[in-house]
Design an enzyme around this catalytic site. Sequence first.
Site, PDB file in Angstrom:
ATOM      1  N   ASP A  13       0.807  -1.225   0.000  1.00 12.68           N
ATOM      2  CA  ASP A  13       0.000   0.000   0.000  1.00 12.68           C
ATOM      3  C   ASP A  13       0.839   1.274   0.000  1.00 12.68           C
ATOM      4  OD1 ASP A  13      -2.274  -1.688   0.286  1.00 12.68           O
ATOM      5  OD2 ASP A  13      -1.872  -1.798   2.430  1.00 12.68           O
ATOM      6  N   LYS A  16       2.101   2.155  -5.249  1.00 15.21           N
ATOM      7  CA  LYS A  16       2.748   1.694  -6.493  1.00 15.21           C
ATOM      8  C   LYS A  16       1.905   2.023  -7.726  1.00 15.21           C
ATOM      9  CE  LYS A  16       2.988  -2.366  -4.580  1.00 15.21           C
ATOM     10  NZ  LYS A  16       2.800  -2.050  -3.161  1.00 15.21           N
ATOM     11  N   GLY A  40      -4.283  -4.155  -4.459  1.00 18.76           N
ATOM     12  CA  GLY A  40      -5.236  -3.130  -4.877  1.00 18.76           C
ATOM     13  C   GLY A  40      -4.418  -1.916  -5.260  1.00 18.76           C
ATOM     14  N   HIS A  41      -4.223  -1.706  -6.547  1.00 21.49           N
ATOM     15  CA  HIS A  41      -3.398  -0.580  -6.999  1.00 21.49           C
ATOM     16  C   HIS A  41      -4.300   0.573  -7.424  1.00 21.49           C
ATOM     17  CE1 HIS A  41       0.323  -3.312  -7.735  1.00 21.49           C
ATOM     18  NE2 HIS A  41      -0.056  -3.262  -6.492  1.00 21.49           N
ATOM     19  N   GLN A 224       2.125  -5.858  -3.286  1.00 21.42           N
ATOM     20  CA  GLN A 224       2.429  -5.958  -1.850  1.00 21.42           C
ATOM     21  C   GLN A 224       3.768  -5.255  -1.556  1.00 21.42           C
ATOM     22  OE1 GLN A 224       1.474  -9.297  -3.361  1.00 21.42           O
ATOM     23  NE2 GLN A 224      -0.567  -8.483  -3.065  1.00 21.42           N
TER      24      GLN A 224
HETATM   25  P1  IMP Z   1      -2.842 -12.836   1.492  1.00 22.79           P
HETATM   26  O1  IMP Z   1      -1.736 -12.539   0.537  1.00 22.79           O
HETATM   27  O2  IMP Z   1      -4.180 -12.385   0.995  1.00 22.79           O
HETATM   28  O3  IMP Z   1      -2.867 -14.254   1.972  1.00 22.79           O
HETATM   29  O4  IMP Z   1      -2.580 -11.971   2.813  1.00 22.79           O
HETATM   30  C1  IMP Z   1      -1.409 -12.168   3.596  1.00 22.79           C
HETATM   31  C2  IMP Z   1      -1.003 -10.880   4.283  1.00 22.79           C
HETATM   32  O5  IMP Z   1      -0.579  -9.938   3.296  1.00 22.79           O
HETATM   33  C3  IMP Z   1      -2.123 -10.190   5.063  1.00 22.79           C
HETATM   34  O6  IMP Z   1      -1.558  -9.523   6.172  1.00 22.79           O
HETATM   35  C4  IMP Z   1      -2.648  -9.163   4.077  1.00 22.79           C
HETATM   36  O7  IMP Z   1      -3.263  -8.067   4.715  1.00 22.79           O
HETATM   37  C5  IMP Z   1      -1.356  -8.751   3.401  1.00 22.79           C
HETATM   38  N1  IMP Z   1      -1.575  -8.267   2.040  1.00 22.79           N
HETATM   39  C6  IMP Z   1      -1.841  -8.999   0.940  1.00 22.79           C
HETATM   40  N2  IMP Z   1      -1.944  -8.204  -0.136  1.00 22.79           N
HETATM   41  C7  IMP Z   1      -1.719  -6.949   0.287  1.00 22.79           C
HETATM   42  C8  IMP Z   1      -1.657  -5.681  -0.367  1.00 22.79           C
HETATM   43  O8  IMP Z   1      -1.798  -5.533  -1.589  1.00 22.79           O
HETATM   44  N3  IMP Z   1      -1.380  -4.599   0.434  1.00 22.79           N
HETATM   45  C9  IMP Z   1      -1.156  -4.727   1.753  1.00 22.79           C
HETATM   46  N4  IMP Z   1      -1.196  -5.886   2.406  1.00 22.79           N
HETATM   47  C10 IMP Z   1      -1.471  -6.985   1.685  1.00 22.79           C
END
Ligand code: IMP
Length: 423
Positions: A13, A16, A40-41, A224
């Site tokens: 977040d 990007k 989520g971009h 991420q």
């Molecule tokens: P998962 O990738 O959905 O399994 O989530 C694993 C961890 O990564 C959790 O803490 C999510 O909140 C975090 N996470 C996954 N995608 C994002 C992102 O795009 N931005 C911020 N945190 C993320």
Amino acid sequence: MAVDLLLGLQWGDEGKGKIVDVLTKNYDIIARFQGGPNAGHTLEFDGIKHVLHTIPSGIFHDNAVNVVGNGVVIDPVIFKKELDNLKKFNLDIKSKLFISRKAHLILPTHRLLDAASEASKGKAKIGSTLKGIGPTYMDKTGRNGMRVGDLELDNWQDKYRALADKHESMIAYYDVDLEYDLKELEIEFCKGVEDLKKLTFIDSEEYLFQAQREGKKILAEGAQGSLLDIDFGTYPFVTSSNTTAAGACTGLGVAPNKIGKVFGIFKAYTTRVGSGPFPTELFDEDGKTMARVGNEFGATTGRPRRCGWLDLVALKYAVQVNGVTDLMMMKGDVLSGFKTLKICTAYNYQGKEISHFPYNIEPENVTPIYTEVAGWEDDLTKMSSDNQLPATLNSYIDFLEKELEVPITIVSVGPDRTQTIHR
Ligand code: IMP
């Protein structure tokens, strides 16, 4: 021609989407290399906000081809929604968006497995976005997964059925309350697959190889952040892919000696969604102010983000692991009005002062040691050039550049494309 990378250096977040959008005019190809619809971009232009999950952020630019690489995981259901949202822009999607045949597919049962796994963990849950990311990557490394290229086979539904049946028995193993109607989910999935099949599938590593030979400029867009990397992040509170620079090599087939610039993005403070350690997290009014002014809510899940001071120990670690060549500081405008700012420059680790990022950063092991600097009052959001920046912000930037030994080349002062200062 070298491939440039754009990576988030914190827990995701960082902004990007906005920066890819700003940089796209310099590139012929934008390629995503890992993650999936957990990302989520957010892009903002002409007063409208757009959120992309799997589709690269170059999609709105006429000159750019967008590639979804082999390292990405695709949920046809969410992908369809993204495509539907783009319809109003009349883009020639077939010639602007290419999908790697080697990218893995997220099945409805992957999402259910994610939910079952999280429910079974209780308080120890990861805080997953519940998009099925972990189970899909598990099937990939377990050599059971379904790939985009499988959809070109006549019998893809047999492969689907075998895997979904296996998943159903695994869901039962978790023994948690999970209500679902798989038939309903499968109807949605098949509709998504039909739309996906209308797109252009390619051998993306070959496409990118030829593009490099032809001198095309390529930007690999990370998702991420480095602290969510499966190897280098705060395991197990991480995502299931390599979000760091190496992920671009495996997720696109780009050779390490073909990497050019590595753009690292960070916020002037720190945020995190989901569970896991966060040494500089604030539970007071300052944290609430950052969340309110910075509108810190997840672009994918809408969950409130945890906020805290800038953690330079963690940022240095990310700069090092990724080989960052250029830094981009986001959301300096959110810190306007703080009299004093804190920067975590070392950790007290089990009673000893350390300046590196250790194995274990749980609160019982780590407390942050801060350096205090003067804040700024000015509203930065209307500023458009380097020489308008307040002196205390320049000192903040100088301090970070000295500590990180990498220049900060962009300072973002608001969500819009135009609110970007190049240094
Ligand atoms: P998962 O990738 O959905 O399994 O989530 C694993 C961890 O990564 C959790 O803490 C999510 O909140 C975090 N996470 C996954 N995608 C994002 C992102 O795009 N931005 C911020 N945190 C993320």
